[in-house]
Design an enzyme around this catalytic site. Sequence first.
Site, PDB file in Angstrom:
ATOM      1  N   SER A 146       5.645   1.041  -8.439  1.00  0.00           N
ATOM      2  CA  SER A 146       4.903   1.258  -9.686  1.00  0.00           C
ATOM      3  C   SER A 146       5.914   1.337 -10.822  1.00  0.00           C
ATOM      4  CB  SER A 146       4.138   2.584  -9.580  1.00  0.00           C
ATOM      5  OG  SER A 146       3.701   3.023 -10.842  1.00  0.00           O
ATOM      6  N   TYR A 159       2.956  11.761  -8.059  1.00  0.00           N
ATOM      7  CA  TYR A 159       2.910  10.302  -7.917  1.00  0.00           C
ATOM      8  C   TYR A 159       4.282   9.684  -8.197  1.00  0.00           C
ATOM      9  CZ  TYR A 159       1.425   5.465  -8.429  1.00  0.00           C
ATOM     10  OH  TYR A 159       1.301   4.099  -8.291  1.00  0.00           O
TER      11      TYR A 159
HETATM   12  N1  LIG Z   1      -3.822   0.786 -10.259  1.00  0.00           N
HETATM   13  C1  LIG Z   1      -2.659   0.969 -10.875  1.00  0.00           C
HETATM   14  O1  LIG Z   1      -2.608   1.203 -12.107  1.00  0.00           O
HETATM   15  C2  LIG Z   1      -1.375   0.850 -10.101  1.00  0.00           C
HETATM   16  C3  LIG Z   1      -0.182   0.693 -10.826  1.00  0.00           C
HETATM   17  C4  LIG Z   1       1.014   0.598 -10.137  1.00  0.00           C
HETATM   18  C5  LIG Z   1       1.023   0.641  -8.767  1.00  0.00           C
HETATM   19  N2  LIG Z   1      -0.131   0.803  -8.070  1.00  0.00           N
HETATM   20  C6  LIG Z   1      -0.053   0.857  -6.616  1.00  0.00           C
HETATM   21  O2  LIG Z   1      -0.827  -0.178  -6.058  1.00  0.00           O
HETATM   22  C7  LIG Z   1      -1.281   0.195  -4.747  1.00  0.00           C
HETATM   23  C8  LIG Z   1      -2.767  -0.080  -4.638  1.00  0.00           C
HETATM   24  O3  LIG Z   1      -3.423   0.678  -5.648  1.00  0.00           O
HETATM   25  P1  LIG Z   1      -4.845   0.289  -6.251  1.00  0.00           P
HETATM   26  O4  LIG Z   1      -4.712   0.414  -7.708  1.00  0.00           O
HETATM   27  O5  LIG Z   1      -5.348  -0.959  -5.652  1.00  0.00           O
HETATM   28  O6  LIG Z   1      -5.693   1.560  -5.746  1.00  0.00           O
HETATM   29  P2  LIG Z   1      -7.101   1.721  -5.031  1.00  0.00           P
HETATM   30  O7  LIG Z   1      -8.099   0.778  -5.610  1.00  0.00           O
HETATM   31  O8  LIG Z   1      -7.389   3.191  -5.069  1.00  0.00           O
HETATM   32  O9  LIG Z   1      -6.810   1.266  -3.520  1.00  0.00           O
HETATM   33  C9  LIG Z   1      -5.989   2.045  -2.692  1.00  0.00           C
HETATM   34  C10 LIG Z   1      -5.996   1.474  -1.282  1.00  0.00           C
HETATM   35  O10 LIG Z   1      -5.138   2.313  -0.468  1.00  0.00           O
HETATM   36  C11 LIG Z   1      -5.877   2.695   0.691  1.00  0.00           C
HETATM   37  N3  LIG Z   1      -5.489   4.019   1.181  1.00  0.00           N
HETATM   38  C12 LIG Z   1      -5.447   5.174   0.484  1.00  0.00           C
HETATM   39  N4  LIG Z   1      -5.104   6.187   1.295  1.00  0.00           N
HETATM   40  C13 LIG Z   1      -4.941   5.659   2.542  1.00  0.00           C
HETATM   41  C14 LIG Z   1      -4.589   6.192   3.800  1.00  0.00           C
HETATM   42  N5  LIG Z   1      -4.343   7.500   3.980  1.00  0.00           N
HETATM   43  N6  LIG Z   1      -4.478   5.348   4.867  1.00  0.00           N
HETATM   44  C15 LIG Z   1      -4.727   4.027   4.711  1.00  0.00           C
HETATM   45  N7  LIG Z   1      -5.078   3.453   3.540  1.00  0.00           N
HETATM   46  C16 LIG Z   1      -5.182   4.275   2.472  1.00  0.00           C
HETATM   47  C17 LIG Z   1      -7.344   2.709   0.250  1.00  0.00           C
HETATM   48  O11 LIG Z   1      -8.141   2.585   1.391  1.00  0.00           O
HETATM   49  P3  LIG Z   1      -9.515   3.404   1.640  1.00  0.00           P
HETATM   50  O12 LIG Z   1     -10.610   2.444   1.279  1.00  0.00           O
HETATM   51  O13 LIG Z   1      -9.488   3.728   3.076  1.00  0.00           O
HETATM   52  O14 LIG Z   1      -9.474   4.622   0.763  1.00  0.00           O
HETATM   53  C18 LIG Z   1      -7.383   1.474  -0.649  1.00  0.00           C
HETATM   54  O15 LIG Z   1      -7.557   0.320   0.120  1.00  0.00           O
HETATM   55  C19 LIG Z   1      -0.878   1.661  -4.569  1.00  0.00           C
HETATM   56  O16 LIG Z   1       0.287   1.725  -3.785  1.00  0.00           O
HETATM   57  C20 LIG Z   1      -0.589   2.122  -5.984  1.00  0.00           C
HETATM   58  O17 LIG Z   1       0.354   3.172  -6.034  1.00  0.00           O
HETATM   59  C21 LIG Z   1      -1.346   0.899  -8.711  1.00  0.00           C
END
Ligand SMILES: NC(=O)c1ccc[n+]([C@@H]2O[C@H](COP(=O)([O-])OP(=O)(O)OC[C@H]3O[C@@H](n4cnc5c(N)ncnc54)[C@H](OP(=O)(O)O)[C@@H]3O)[C@@H](O)[C@H]2O)c1
Length: 242
Positions: A146, A159
């Site tokens: 991130s 985070y």
């Molecule tokens: N959105 C942003 O602004 C942003 C920015 C920078 C980086 N990121 C990074 O991008 C990645 C994806 O984020 P996103 O924005 O797509 O978030 P999201 O829509 O909340 O999706 C998160 C994913 O992680 C899975 N997950 C969470 N806890 C888990 C666990 N204990 N075991 C297995 N799977 C788990 C969730 O699965 P479930 O359906 O089972 O909950 C979901 O598929 C993350 O690593 C995040 O830190 C996001």
Amino acid sequence: MSATNTPNKARNILLTGPSRGIGRATALGLAARGHQLALMGRPSAELDQLAETIRSGGGAPVVVTADVRDETAVKSAIGEAIEELGHVDVLINNAGMGRYAPFEELGADEWEHVMAVNVTGVATVIRSMLPHMRAASNGHIINVGSIRSTETAATCSAYAASKFALDALTKTLRLELDGTGVVVSQICPGGVLTEFGGIDPTTKPQSWLQPEAIAEAVAMIIEFRGLGLVRDLTIVPEPLRS
Ligand SMILES: NC(=O)c1ccc[n+]([C@@H]2O[C@H](COP(=O)([O-])OP(=O)(O)OC[C@H]3O[C@@H](n4cnc5c(N)ncnc54)[C@H](OP(=O)(O)O)[C@@H]3O)[C@@H](O)[C@H]2O)c1
């Protein structure tokens, strides 16, 4: 140029956290480009629907289930994925979570949860996959960091600490795996319009990135290998013109 790492060649890819957001967009993008996928997530209707959508487009994804905090389940899911696919060339550690609150308002349990998923969970997945990649003398690990991997902000203590730790793991692995054929990349997005942090994306700044943009960049990191290695890629929303 090694035959296994020919640019644009279809890869066998294991992706964590594919149920929604960046993971879902990445799964759909990679499947549309002809890559073979193992979708590793917690059991959910969203995961099943995603697999069905990819199948209806002609793909044949393997679905394996595990919470990344459960080492036994992770090992078993990865073993199953390797057996079904024959081999795994690329591991994308996308599963992650965030809790945003001033440090003094953040419960100890919330701190532990963020660390357990974003740091220990990723380490568990990598530890379970590495023997396979080492045996093949080939592999590409892509960690989703991130903008908070290197810059923190108020309300981001847990985070940012987790993503700084993931950055350290990424860079240490790079040194330890040097010359083995297993390489490690990291993609660091700024704000992306997903449900991340339990926040409705329609309430987030609409200038933020679409998850499909990150999916496109992940595909580029994978397909570029053979020409060179994309090590760290930071993607931020383009500043609005004033
Ligand atoms: N959105 C942003 O602004 C942003 C920015 C920078 C980086 N990121 C990074 O991008 C990645 C994806 O984020 P996103 O924005 O797509 O978030 P999201 O829509 O909340 O999706 C998160 C994913 O992680 C899975 N997950 C969470 N806890 C888990 C666990 N204990 N075991 C297995 N799977 C788990 C969730 O699965 P479930 O359906 O089972 O909950 C979901 O598929 C993350 O690593 C995040 O830190 C996001």
